[in-house]
Design an enzyme around this catalytic site. Structure first.
Site, PDB file in Angstrom:
ATOM      1  N   GLU A   1       0.822  -1.218   0.000  1.00 31.12           N
ATOM      2  CA  GLU A   1       0.000   0.000   0.000  1.00 31.12           C
ATOM      3  C   GLU A   1       0.854   1.266   0.000  1.00 31.12           C
ATOM      4  O   GLU A   1       1.643   1.514   0.911  1.00 31.12           O
ATOM      5  CB  GLU A   1      -0.918  -0.007   1.231  1.00 31.12           C
ATOM      6  CG  GLU A   1      -1.806   1.233   1.332  1.00 31.12           C
ATOM      7  CD  GLU A   1      -2.717   1.206   2.549  1.00 31.12           C
ATOM      8  OE1 GLU A   1      -2.622   0.254   3.365  1.00 31.12           O
ATOM      9  OE2 GLU A   1      -3.521   2.142   2.709  1.00 31.12           O
TER      10      GLU A   1
ATOM     11  N   LYS B   1       1.536   5.529  -0.234  1.00 30.81           N
ATOM     12  CA  LYS B   1       0.985   6.732   0.398  1.00 30.81           C
ATOM     13  C   LYS B   1       1.777   7.950  -0.054  1.00 30.81           C
ATOM     14  O   LYS B   1       2.980   7.857  -0.295  1.00 30.81           O
ATOM     15  CB  LYS B   1       1.054   6.570   1.919  1.00 30.81           C
ATOM     16  CG  LYS B   1       0.318   7.638   2.689  1.00 30.81           C
ATOM     17  CD  LYS B   1       0.084   7.203   4.139  1.00 30.81           C
ATOM     18  CE  LYS B   1      -0.655   8.287   4.906  1.00 30.81           C
ATOM     19  NZ  LYS B   1      -1.131   7.828   6.207  1.00 30.81           N
TER      20      LYS B   1
ATOM     21  N   ASP C   1      -5.265   3.230  -1.721  1.00 24.43           N
ATOM     22  CA  ASP C   1      -6.109   3.844  -0.690  1.00 24.43           C
ATOM     23  C   ASP C   1      -6.448   5.224  -1.224  1.00 24.43           C
ATOM     24  O   ASP C   1      -5.550   6.024  -1.499  1.00 24.43           O
ATOM     25  CB  ASP C   1      -5.305   3.912   0.622  1.00 24.43           C
ATOM     26  CG  ASP C   1      -6.075   4.530   1.774  1.00 24.43           C
ATOM     27  OD1 ASP C   1      -6.709   5.582   1.557  1.00 24.43           O
ATOM     28  OD2 ASP C   1      -6.022   3.995   2.898  1.00 24.43           O
TER      29      ASP C   1
HETATM   30  C1  RNT Z   1      -2.562   4.328   6.785  1.00 25.68           C
HETATM   31  C2  RNT Z   1      -3.012   3.263   5.856  1.00 25.68           C
HETATM   32  C3  RNT Z   1      -3.272   1.920   6.474  1.00 25.68           C
HETATM   33  C4  RNT Z   1      -3.942   1.999   7.820  1.00 25.68           C
HETATM   34  C5  RNT Z   1      -4.402   0.677   8.362  1.00 25.68           C
HETATM   35  C6  RNT Z   1      -4.671   0.737   9.812  1.00 25.68           C
HETATM   36  O1  RNT Z   1      -2.456   5.533   6.188  1.00 25.68           O
HETATM   37  O2  RNT Z   1      -4.122   3.692   5.141  1.00 25.68           O
HETATM   38  O3  RNT Z   1      -3.983   1.133   5.592  1.00 25.68           O
HETATM   39  O4  RNT Z   1      -5.017   2.870   7.809  1.00 25.68           O
HETATM   40  O5  RNT Z   1      -3.538  -0.314   8.002  1.00 25.68           O
HETATM   41 ZN    ZN Z   2      -5.199   2.285   3.928  1.00 23.71          ZN
END
Ligand code: RNT
Ligand code: ZN
Length: 421
Positions: A229, A231, A262
């Protein structure tokens, strides 16, 4: 609930959509393919159960608010989730973070966790008849206090987190094996820098090395799959995030993992809905963390906004439901937490239903003929078609509260259960 009125309204809506060439009955059937993974962490503001009253500290995620009724025990988390499941149409999954293990009061550090600490969760999911996903927890820990985990230049810390992820993957494989449903294991790390770093490359070299080590063991795809993931930035990590989108998209393509998008992790003018078809040219599957960013990554409860509608539309238009795993990711501690889940999950489900009620072929015909006025006009008109009648009918046939009727049910749960905690 006026059953007859809901049925009549559905009948009228069915006729109206039929005029556009859409079968609402087929849409109701297709909604079965929308399986949303419920993140456990809205029950207790990302606390977990490592210590009696764990609370979030550090790591670029922050829950704000202190609405009463937060879950303090595993039993309470499960009771809350059971309540949530009972108020949602369709089928869901559980998305568990490693810090929510059933440690029975024992202090088990992250580099020591084992499948046995999650057996009672697997059993619970089996009982609920749902699948389960999993997440390494690389935050809220003394070894993450300096802001670095898998990319750490402190070799002892880096190894610690590699070991944690290795164990989380073994646990995920066990989960998927026992439940007979692939467990998606997601890796998100908070690593980054508040102020301008100099050695950006050094941290990324470390992150790549750590991921390679942690993902070395291969498990059957029916048991578990890895996701990474990305960011853009977080609070306290404004100048650089080691695991940026470029970094992870490259990693996912090269190593055949899922990329987790996300929608709170990009610049506000970027749309995750636009990224789905871009990423799926290069990776087999995408994992979504559906959330609602406000100004920055603030993880507000999902609502039926244009962002989420574009995400759903892109998935449905292209038949990507089998290639996109849908998870939610928000933690609002300022309102009733069960209510947060129900609002957020239903909003995501509504977005998918709206997407299914679109005459996509007609729109594409207009588009390919250069009839852009006609395309825009039809898209606008679709917004006021009687979607609500189809949604209400769907909830009724699923035996869950119709429309706002879930408000009173949640108020009652608050009075009888949450207020007594
Ligand atoms: C944080 C990410 C991650 C968390 C969770 C708790 O910015 O979005 O996915 O929110 O893993
Ligand atoms: Zn997330």
């Amino acid at each position: 609930m006026n059953k007859q009125r809901i049925q009549q309204a559905y009948q009228l809506a069915k006729e109206e959509y039929a005029e556009l060439g859409i079968s609402t009955d087929a849409v109701l059937e297709k909604m079965k393919e929308v399986v949303i993974s419920l993140h456990c962490w809205q029950t207790d503001d990302v606390g977990g159960f490592e210590t009696p009253d764990s609370s979030l500290s550090g790591g670029g995620i922050q829950a704000t608010g202190n609405y009463p009724g937060k879950a303090h025990t595993i039993q309470q988390v499960r009771a809350d989730l059971e309540k949530v499941l009972s108020l949602l149409p369709g089928k869901q999954r559980l998305n568990l973070h490693a810090i929510y293990g059933d440690f029975q009061g024992e202090r088990v550090d992250r580099n020591q966790i084992e499948p046995l600490h999650f057996q009672s969760w697997i059993d619970w999911c089996k009982k609920q008849g749902i699948g389960m996903d999993f997440n390494a927890s690389c935050f809220s820990h003394p070894r993450a206090a300096d802001g670095f985990t898998l990319s750490s230049k402190n070799e002892e810390n880096r190894r610690f987190w590699v070991e944690h992820v290795k164990r989380c993957r073994a646990i995920s494989a066990e989960i998927g094996k026992q439940l007979g449903s692939t467990c998606v294991h997601n890796i998100w790390i908070p690593d980054g820098s508040k102020d301008t770093p100099v050695d950006r490359n050094g941290y990324r070299v470390n992150l790549k090395k750590s991921l390679d080590e942690a993902l070395k063991v291969k498990y059957p795809g029916e048991w578990m799959k890895d996701a990474v993931e990305s960011k853009l930035f977080g609070i306290g990590v404004e100048s650089m995030t080691v695991g940026s989108h470029d970094f992870y998209l490259g990693y996912a393509i090269k190593n055949n993992t899922l990329i987790c998008l996300d929608n709170g992790h990009f610049h506000p003018t970027e749309q995750v809905g636009d990224k789905i078809s871009a990423c799926l040219q290069w990776v087999d599957e995408v994992l979504l963390h559906v959330t609602r960013p406000i100004r920055w990554d603030s993880d507000h409860v999902v609502t039926l906004n244009e962002d989420v509608q574009l995400i759903a539309a892109e998935i449905v238009r292209n038949n990507f439901l089998s290639r996109v795993k849908i998870g939610l990711d928000f933690f609002d501690a300022s309102i009733n937490r069960i209510g947060a889940y129900v609002i957020g999950t239903r909003a995501a489900q509504k977005a998918f239903m709206i997407a299914m009620l679109e005459p996509t072929e007609k729109l594409i015909q207009y588009e390919e003929a250069g009839q852009n006025f006609e395309r825009l006009a039809l898209l606008e008109e679709l917004k006021t078609k009687p979607f609500g009648a189809v949604w209400d009918y769907y909830c009724m046939t699923e035996n869950v509260p119709v429309g706002e009727a879930y408000i009173t049910e949640i108020q009652q749960y608050e009075k009888e259960v949450l207020a007594k905690r």
